[in-house]
Design a protein around this motif. Structure first.
Motif, short mmCIF file in Angstrom:
data_model
loop_
_atom_site.label_atom_id
_atom_site.label_comp_id
_atom_site.label_asym_id
_atom_site.label_seq_id
_atom_site.Cartn_x
_atom_site.Cartn_y
_atom_site.Cartn_z
N THR A 31 4.13 -7.06 5.68
CA THR A 31 3.16 -7.57 6.64
C THR A 31 3.00 -6.48 7.69
O THR A 31 3.99 -6.04 8.27
N SER A 32 1.77 -6.03 7.89
CA SER A 32 1.53 -4.96 8.86
C SER A 32 0.22 -5.21 9.58
O SER A 32 -0.60 -6.00 9.13
N PRO A 33 -0.01 -4.49 10.68
CA PRO A 33 -1.29 -4.63 11.38
C PRO A 33 -2.43 -3.88 10.68
O PRO A 33 -3.56 -3.97 11.09
N TRP A 34 -2.11 -3.14 9.61
CA TRP A 34 -3.09 -2.26 8.97
C TRP A 34 -3.80 -2.99 7.82
O TRP A 34 -3.24 -3.17 6.76
N LYS A 35 -5.03 -3.38 8.06
CA LYS A 35 -5.81 -4.11 7.06
C LYS A 35 -6.70 -3.17 6.23
O LYS A 35 -7.01 -3.47 5.08
N LEU A 36 -7.12 -2.05 6.81
CA LEU A 36 -8.01 -1.10 6.14
C LEU A 36 -7.32 0.25 6.00
O LEU A 36 -6.60 0.70 6.90
N ARG A 37 -7.57 0.92 4.88
CA ARG A 37 -6.94 2.22 4.61
C ARG A 37 -7.21 3.22 5.72
O ARG A 37 -6.33 3.97 6.13
N GLU A 38 -8.44 3.24 6.25
CA GLU A 38 -8.79 4.22 7.29
C GLU A 38 -8.04 3.98 8.60
O GLU A 38 -7.94 4.87 9.43
N ASP A 39 -7.51 2.78 8.81
CA ASP A 39 -6.75 2.47 10.02
C ASP A 39 -5.25 2.71 9.85
O ASP A 39 -4.52 2.82 10.83
N CYS A 40 -4.80 2.78 8.62
CA CYS A 40 -3.37 2.87 8.33
C CYS A 40 -2.84 4.26 8.65
O CYS A 40 -3.42 5.26 8.22
N PRO A 41 -1.75 4.35 9.40
CA PRO A 41 -1.15 5.66 9.69
C PRO A 41 -0.72 6.35 8.39
O PRO A 41 -0.36 5.70 7.42
N LYS A 42 -0.75 7.67 8.40
CA LYS A 42 -0.44 8.45 7.21
C LYS A 42 1.06 8.69 7.02
O LYS A 42 1.48 9.16 5.98
N ASN A 43 1.86 8.37 8.03
CA ASN A 43 3.31 8.54 7.92
C ASN A 43 3.99 7.67 8.96
O ASN A 43 3.34 7.08 9.83
N MET A 44 5.32 7.60 8.88
CA MET A 44 6.07 6.72 9.78
C MET A 44 6.03 7.18 11.23
O MET A 44 6.02 6.35 12.13
N ASN A 45 6.00 8.48 11.49
CA ASN A 45 5.89 8.95 12.87
C ASN A 45 4.59 8.46 13.49
O ASN A 45 4.57 7.99 14.63
N ALA A 46 3.49 8.58 12.75
CA ALA A 46 2.20 8.11 13.26
C ALA A 46 2.21 6.60 13.45
O ALA A 46 1.64 6.08 14.40
N ALA A 47 2.89 5.88 12.55
CA ALA A 47 2.97 4.41 12.69
C ALA A 47 3.73 4.05 13.97
O ALA A 47 3.34 3.12 14.69
N ARG A 48 4.80 4.78 14.25
CA ARG A 48 5.56 4.52 15.48
C ARG A 48 4.70 4.82 16.71
O ARG A 48 4.72 4.07 17.68
N GLU A 49 3.95 5.92 16.67
CA GLU A 49 3.08 6.28 17.80
C GLU A 49 2.01 5.22 18.04
O GLU A 49 1.66 4.94 19.18
N LYS A 50 1.50 4.61 16.96
CA LYS A 50 0.47 3.58 17.08
C LYS A 50 1.05 2.21 17.40
O LYS A 50 0.31 1.25 17.58
N GLY A 51 2.39 2.09 17.42
CA GLY A 51 3.00 0.79 17.68
C GLY A 51 2.89 -0.15 16.51
O GLY A 51 2.79 -1.36 16.68
N GLY A 52 2.92 0.40 15.31
CA GLY A 52 2.71 -0.38 14.10
C GLY A 52 3.96 -1.05 13.57
O GLY A 52 4.46 -0.69 12.52
N HIS A 53 4.47 -2.03 14.31
CA HIS A 53 5.62 -2.79 13.83
C HIS A 53 5.28 -3.44 12.50
O HIS A 53 4.13 -3.77 12.24
N GLY A 54 6.29 -3.62 11.68
CA GLY A 54 6.05 -4.22 10.38
C GLY A 54 7.12 -5.23 10.03
O GLY A 54 8.19 -5.27 10.64
#
Length: 167
Positions: A31-54
């Motif tokens: 379960t993640s906040p990323w519903k669309l491929r274009e919004d999904c971070p390309k790596n875990m560092n970017a996910a952390r920067e975006k606040g993408g808890h999962g």
């Protein structure tokens, strides 16, 4: 969903349609906040920067396998990028100057689209199968194929290197 770029090479066939030599069991979903491929971070560092808890939600039959995981600070999540194409063998990432073989990239487009995510384990509820993570770089609903505890003492290479930044 994935456009073929100049310099890329596709396999003649799609590995997904060829005879299988392995069967995978999905053990849960991300379960993640990323519903669309274009919004999904390309790596875990970017996910952390975006606040993408999962969250990983493990299916009922597999929940007993979570016993003992609570003592670990980090977990390795292996996912199956089911929406990724499986026929690209050479790719040209947008950020790279040259095309590269799929095995020199972390792209989800590959013959077997296995995702690798190392995340901080925030909380674990074995009864509900919920594993809260500090971040995740996968689309909402991505299947999980395995979990493993992360051991810094054996999983990290302090002297690991990689080619230039555009690799």
């Amino acid at each position: 969903m994935f456009e073929q770029r100049e310099g890329e090479i596709a396999l003649n066939g799609d590995p997904a349609t060829q005879s299988s030599d392995a069967s995978l069991a999905y053990i849960g979903r991300i379960t993640s906040p990323w519903k669309l491929r274009e919004d999904c971070p390309k790596n875990m560092n970017a996910a952390r920067e975006k606040g993408g808890h999962g969250t990983v939600v493990i299916d009922g039959p597999y929940r007993p396998g979570l016993a003992g995981l609570a003592g670990f600070s980090h977990v390795v999540v292996l996912s199956w990028f089911e929406q990724a194409p499986r026929n690209l063998i050479v790719q040209k990432p947008r950020h790279a100057s040259d095309a590269k073989g799929v095995f020199a990239l972390r792209s989800p487009a590959r013959p077997n689209p296995v995702g690798l995510h190392v995340a901080r384990l925030v909380s674990l509820d074995i009864e509900t199968g919920r594993i809260e993570l500090d971040a995740i770089d996968a689309l909402d609903g991505t299947p999980v194929i395995d979990l493993k505890p992360y051991f810094a003492s054996v999983d990290a290479f302090p002297d690991a290197t990689r080619p230039g930044k555009d690799s």
